[in-house]
Motif scaffolding. Structure first.
Motif, PDB file in Angstrom:
ATOM      1  N   CYS A 106       0.614  -0.613  -0.092  1.00 14.05           N
ATOM      2  CA  CYS A 106      -0.101   0.646  -0.166  1.00 14.05           C
ATOM      3  C   CYS A 106       1.157   1.118   0.234  1.00 14.05           C
ATOM      4  O   CYS A 106       2.133   0.676   0.006  1.00 14.05           O
ATOM      5  CB  CYS A 106      -0.848   0.299   1.276  1.00 14.05           C
ATOM      6  SG  CYS A 106      -0.711   0.409   2.981  1.00 14.05           S
TER       7      CYS A 106
ATOM      8  N   ASN B 145       2.106   1.485   3.865  1.00 12.70           N
ATOM      9  CA  ASN B 145       2.430   0.355   5.015  1.00 12.70           C
ATOM     10  C   ASN B 145       2.309   0.460   6.688  1.00 12.70           C
ATOM     11  O   ASN B 145       3.261   0.260   7.369  1.00 12.70           O
ATOM     12  CB  ASN B 145       4.283  -0.044   5.069  1.00 12.70           C
ATOM     13  CG  ASN B 145       4.905  -1.865   5.491  1.00 12.70           C
ATOM     14  OD1 ASN B 145       5.574  -1.767   6.072  1.00 12.70           O
ATOM     15  ND2 ASN B 145       3.623  -2.802   4.834  1.00 12.70           N
TER      16      ASN B 145
ATOM     17  N   ARG C 192      -3.465  -0.930   5.562  1.00 11.77           N
ATOM     18  CA  ARG C 192      -3.901  -1.515   4.546  1.00 11.77           C
ATOM     19  C   ARG C 192      -2.742  -2.433   4.296  1.00 11.77           C
ATOM     20  O   ARG C 192      -3.212  -4.437   4.762  1.00 11.77           O
ATOM     21  CB  ARG C 192      -4.709  -1.267   3.127  1.00 11.77           C
ATOM     22  CG  ARG C 192      -4.990   0.123   3.431  1.00 11.77           C
ATOM     23  CD  ARG C 192      -5.809   0.523   1.933  1.00 11.77           C
ATOM     24  NE  ARG C 192      -5.007   1.373   1.670  1.00 11.77           N
ATOM     25  CZ  ARG C 192      -4.157   2.107   0.081  1.00 11.77           C
ATOM     26  NH1 ARG C 192      -5.587   1.624  -0.498  1.00 11.77           N
ATOM     27  NH2 ARG C 192      -3.409   2.623  -0.284  1.00 11.77           N
ATOM     28  N   SER C 193      -1.662  -2.627   3.914  1.00  7.45           N
ATOM     29  CA  SER C 193      -1.366  -3.891   3.280  1.00  7.45           C
ATOM     30  C   SER C 193      -0.545  -3.867   4.990  1.00  7.45           C
ATOM     31  O   SER C 193      -0.328  -5.898   5.244  1.00  7.45           O
ATOM     32  CB  SER C 193       0.106  -3.468   3.033  1.00  7.45           C
ATOM     33  OG  SER C 193       1.213  -2.563   3.603  1.00  7.45           O
TER      34      SER C 193
ATOM     35  N   SER D  21       4.895  -7.382   4.005  1.00  3.48           N
ATOM     36  CA  SER D  21       4.172  -6.331   3.466  1.00  3.48           C
ATOM     37  C   SER D  21       4.827  -4.756   3.157  1.00  3.48           C
ATOM     38  O   SER D  21       6.136  -4.969   4.129  1.00  3.48           O
ATOM     39  CB  SER D  21       3.421  -5.791   4.550  1.00  3.48           C
ATOM     40  OG  SER D  21       3.294  -5.099   5.093  1.00  3.48           O
TER      41      SER D  21
ATOM     42  N   MET E 245      -3.167  -2.731  -3.108  1.00  5.96           N
ATOM     43  CA  MET E 245      -4.399  -2.264  -2.776  1.00  5.96           C
ATOM     44  C   MET E 245      -4.736  -0.876  -3.859  1.00  5.96           C
ATOM     45  O   MET E 245      -6.220  -0.931  -3.406  1.00  5.96           O
ATOM     46  CB  MET E 245      -4.045  -1.607  -0.914  1.00  5.96           C
ATOM     47  CG  MET E 245      -3.904  -2.229  -0.239  1.00  5.96           C
ATOM     48  SD  MET E 245      -4.778  -3.931   0.440  1.00  5.96           S
ATOM     49  CE  MET E 245      -3.768  -5.668   0.829  1.00  5.96           C
ATOM     50  N   ASP E 246      -4.236  -0.420  -4.860  1.00  2.30           N
ATOM     51  CA  ASP E 246      -5.225   0.438  -5.128  1.00  2.30           C
ATOM     52  C   ASP E 246      -4.196   1.170  -6.102  1.00  2.30           C
ATOM     53  O   ASP E 246      -3.259   0.442  -7.362  1.00  2.30           O
ATOM     54  CB  ASP E 246      -5.769   1.617  -4.958  1.00  2.30           C
ATOM     55  CG  ASP E 246      -4.405   2.455  -4.532  1.00  2.30           C
ATOM     56  OD1 ASP E 246      -2.790   2.410  -4.948  1.00  2.30           O
ATOM     57  OD2 ASP E 246      -4.407   3.241  -3.664  1.00  2.30           O
TER      58      ASP E 246
ATOM     59  N   ASN F 146      -0.757   2.153  -6.114  1.00  2.00           N
ATOM     60  CA  ASN F 146       0.154   1.259  -5.634  1.00  2.00           C
ATOM     61  C   ASN F 146       1.152   0.777  -7.006  1.00  2.00           C
ATOM     62  O   ASN F 146       2.295   0.657  -6.887  1.00  2.00           O
ATOM     63  CB  ASN F 146      -0.016   0.860  -4.717  1.00  2.00           C
ATOM     64  CG  ASN F 146      -0.922   1.677  -3.273  1.00  2.00           C
ATOM     65  OD1 ASN F 146      -1.878   0.641  -2.923  1.00  2.00           O
ATOM     66  ND2 ASN F 146      -0.616   2.295  -2.687  1.00  2.00           N
TER      67      ASN F 146
ATOM     68  N   GLU G  53     -10.916  -0.520  -5.788  1.00  2.00           N
ATOM     69  CA  GLU G  53      -9.375   0.001  -4.601  1.00  2.00           C
ATOM     70  C   GLU G  53      -9.953  -0.489  -3.663  1.00  2.00           C
ATOM     71  O   GLU G  53     -10.802  -0.179  -3.060  1.00  2.00           O
ATOM     72  CB  GLU G  53      -8.919   1.117  -4.766  1.00  2.00           C
ATOM     73  CG  GLU G  53      -8.645   1.611  -6.602  1.00  2.00           C
ATOM     74  CD  GLU G  53      -7.799   3.052  -7.044  1.00  2.00           C
ATOM     75  OE1 GLU G  53      -7.450   2.802  -7.605  1.00  2.00           O
ATOM     76  OE2 GLU G  53      -8.253   3.690  -6.312  1.00  2.00           O
TER      77      GLU G  53
ATOM     78  N   ASP H 187      -8.220   3.927   1.127  1.00  2.00           N
ATOM     79  CA  ASP H 187      -7.325   4.327   2.309  1.00  2.00           C
ATOM     80  C   ASP H 187      -7.556   4.369   4.140  1.00  2.00           C
ATOM     81  O   ASP H 187      -8.071   6.098   3.827  1.00  2.00           O
ATOM     82  CB  ASP H 187      -6.421   4.672   1.754  1.00  2.00           C
ATOM     83  CG  ASP H 187      -4.879   5.292   2.473  1.00  2.00           C
ATOM     84  OD1 ASP H 187      -5.609   4.960   3.670  1.00  2.00           O
ATOM     85  OD2 ASP H 187      -4.110   5.393   2.149  1.00  2.00           O
TER      86      ASP H 187
END
Length: 154
Positions: free
Chosen positions: A8, A11, A14-15, A39, A88-89, A92, A121, A124
Motif C-alpha cells: 500500500c 505500510n 492496509r498492507s 508487507s 491495494m490500489d 500502488n 480499490e 485507504d
C-alpha cells in the motif's frame, strides 16, 4: 516456500492488515511451513513505524497478531523475492511499476480478487477512517488469494 507481499502507500494501514490477516489464515490451515507473507509501502514516510492505531485496534478485536510488524518501503529485490505482489490500489500498482524491476513484474490488484464488489480499490483508512470496511474486504480477499495459492502452487 511460496511468498506474498502486500503493498500500500505507507505500510501502516492496509498492507499490514492484509499481512496479519493472511498470516492468521495460513496458520489456521496449517500452511505456515509453505507460505510466507510480508508487507511494504511505496512511500517512505512511515518506515520503522508499527501499524496504525486503527489497524492495531481492529486486529486486536479479531485476536489477530501483528507482533513484530514495522513499516518498510518496497525495493527492487522484492520483485525477485516474492511470488505474489498484491497492491491495494491503482496508485500502488503505478508506483510499483516505477521501481527498478517492477516494469515487467506480475502484480495483482487486491480488488481483482473480489470481482463481485463494487469498489475497485481498497479504500485507504488513513484518510477515510473506515477500518471496518477495509477489514471486510481484506478478510474476503485473503480467503480468495489463499485458495488461489493452494490451487496454483501447492
Amino acid at each position: 516456500m511460496i511468498s506474498v507481499l502486500f503493498v500500500c502507500l505507507g505500510n501502516i494501514c492496509r498492507s499490514p492488515m492484509a499481512e496479519a490477516v493472511l498470516r492468521s489464515k495460513i496458520v489456521q490451515r496449517g500452511l505456515s511451513e509453505k507460505i510466507k507473507v510480508d508487507s511494504a509501502g511505496t512511500g517512505d514516510w512511515h518506515v520503522g513505524s508499527v501499524p496504525h492505531e486503527g489497524t492495531r485496534k481492529l486486529l486486536d478485536n479479531w485476536r489477530i497478531s501483528y507482533e513484530g510488524m514495522t513499516a518498510r518501503q518496497v525495493d527492487s529485490r522484492d520483485f525477485s523475492d516474492f511470488d505474489y505482489m498484491v497492491a491495494m490500489d491503482d496508485s500502488n500498482v503505478d508506483n510499483l511499476r516505477k521501481v527498478p524491476g517492477g516494469e515487467e513484474a506480475t502484480i495483482i490488484k487486491f480488488m481483482d480478487l473480489l470481482p463481485d464488489e463494487q469498489l475497485r480499490e481498497v479504500p485507504d483508512p488513513y484518510f477515510t477512517g473506515n477500518f471496518e470496511e477495509v477489514y471486510r474486504l481484506i478478510d474476503s480477499g485473503c480467503d480468495v488469494l489463499l485458495d488461489r495459492i493452494v490451487r496454483e502452487k501447492l
